[in-house]
Design a protein around this motif. Structure first.
Motif, PDB file in Angstrom:
ATOM      1  N   GLN A 107       0.996  -1.548  -0.364  1.00 41.40           N
ATOM      2  CA  GLN A 107       0.034  -0.329   0.463  1.00 41.40           C
ATOM      3  C   GLN A 107       1.179   1.384   0.224  1.00 41.40           C
TER       4      GLN A 107
ATOM      5  N   SER B 243       1.414   4.306  -3.683  1.00 41.81           N
ATOM      6  CA  SER B 243       1.055   5.397  -3.166  1.00 41.81           C
ATOM      7  C   SER B 243       2.198   6.434  -2.981  1.00 41.81           C
ATOM      8  N   LYS B 244       3.160   6.478  -1.971  1.00 45.72           N
ATOM      9  CA  LYS B 244       4.105   7.098  -1.232  1.00 45.72           C
ATOM     10  C   LYS B 244       5.740   6.732  -1.486  1.00 45.72           C
TER      11      LYS B 244
END
Length: 385
Positions: free
Chosen positions: A189, A193-194
């Protein structure tokens, strides 16, 4: 042990209760990224000090006489000499930020806390416990967060061999130990995302979740979540070179981050990815089309082996007890040399009860029976019975 996302919830709770979290986790597991996420969640200003780089006296050593301009005076918290190194300047920045933003929480992150010497740890504990050093006291909005590597005195880490300085009982009694574990779902995740992790790395971890932070690994270099981030960045930079140059140096670069065993495994995975075949591509269409057959036939033996291993790793999504999956698996298996077929069969033999499940399904599924008969023909049944 808590996952990344669980710690994002737990750490603010500990802080709100007026206590000091001490995050314990293996090197490269993501403690620094975790604290950054917590700071964002709390809308807090984050300051970081790497304790392992500090020396005794950096915080409390007497300062020679200075001009008035060398001292920072505050309206509420006293004054401190502005020495441009060590903790002292960080304290200046913290105090100045607190006065300019009195309503905003501040997190002071003491990273690699137990890699500092006993003297450095003791010096810092005055701030952690008493929230004061000399005449300076910390504003109430400042919250301390520690991060440590495991040591052999900690439960569950009896075989740990990090070069750390074991903290005394007072430190352990005054902080809340939160043990961090590597969690594949959390990491993926974050990666998407980052983390800006490239697709090939994410895909490898999806198919080989045990390789994010393996318990069994080479003695020298081995994968960690941070190592996979370096791999991603290295491959992004490498992609700018001509293909021939990439192939010349890629394996050695991967070994430099992941160690020999996983570095070679990931190299094979990359080569297999370059053939354009994945479990989804093999199984998703209405049939195993000629394009896929052509790609598989054109792949080298190592690439074919890697493709078949990927199909085996995806049995939870594409079980061979279903006729469609069994039929396509058998078709590709028959395209391989006999020795390579046997290697695939041995991989299947490592899966508990698989042959028995295939035998039962074969009673009603002709394509499963075809696979079962093929495995029997290459001697798998004798190997696992």
């Amino acid at each position: 042990m808590l996952s990344y996302q669980e710690l994002v919830t737990a750490i603010p709770v500990v802080i709100k209760a007026g206590n000091v979290p001490a995050i314990v986790g293996e090197a490269g597991i993501g403690k620094s990224a975790l604290v950054q996420t917590v700071a964002e969640k709390m809308n807090a200003k984050l300051f970081t000090t790497v304790v392992s780089l500090s020396e005794k006296g950096d915080l409390a050593i007497p300062v020679p006489p200075m001009t008035d301009s060398a001292f920072v005076k505050t309206s509420k918290y006293g004054q401190l000499a502005d020495v441009k190194f060590g903790y002292t300047h960080t304290l200046i920045e913290i105090i100045q930020w607190a006065e300019a933003h009195p309503e905003q929480p501040i997190i002071w992150f003491l990273d690699e806390f137990n890699r500092g010497t006993q003297a450095v740890q003791s010096e810092l504990m005055n701030l952690v416990l008493q929230r004061q050093i000399n005449s300076l006291r910390l504003p109430d909005q400042v919250h301390m967060v520690l991060a440590e590597n495991p040591d052999a005195t900690m439960a569950g880490f009896e075989t740990s061999d990090y070069g750390v300085t074991v903290g005394d009982a007072a430190i352990n009694d005054r902080t809340v130990r939160l043990v961090m574990r590597a969690d594949v779902s959390d990491w993926l995740q974050w990666a998407e995302s980052k983390g800006h992790i490239i697709k090939s790395v994410c895909r490898f971890i999806e198919e080989n979740p045990q390789q994010l932070a393996p318990n069994d690994h080479d003695a020298d270099l081995y994968p960690t979540p941070r190592a996979w981030q370096r791999v991603s960045r290295n491959l992004q930079a490498l992609s700018e070179l001509p293909t021939e140059q990439q192939q010349q140096v890629r394996l050695d670069i991967l070994k430099g981050d992941l160690g020999v065993t996983i570095g070679e495994s990931f190299e094979r995975f990359i080569r297999r990815q370059q053939t354009g075949l994945s479990a989804q591509e093999i199984y998703a269409g209405e049939s195993l089309g000629p394009a896929i057959i052509q790609i598989f036939n054109g792949a080298g033996i190592d690439q074919q082996q890697s493709i078949m291993n990927s199909l085996i790793q995806q049995l939870g999504h594409y079980p061979l007890t279903e006729g469609t999956y069994a039929g396509r698996f058998t078709t590709l298996l028959n395209l391989m040399p006999v020795d390579a077929q046997f290697a695939v069969a041995l991989k299947l033999a490592e899966i508990p009860d698989l042959l028995e499940q295939l035998y039962e399904a074969a009673q009603n599924e002709p394509l499963v029976k075809q696979l079962y008969d093929q495995l029997t023909a290459i001697g798998l049944k004798n190997d696992i019975s």
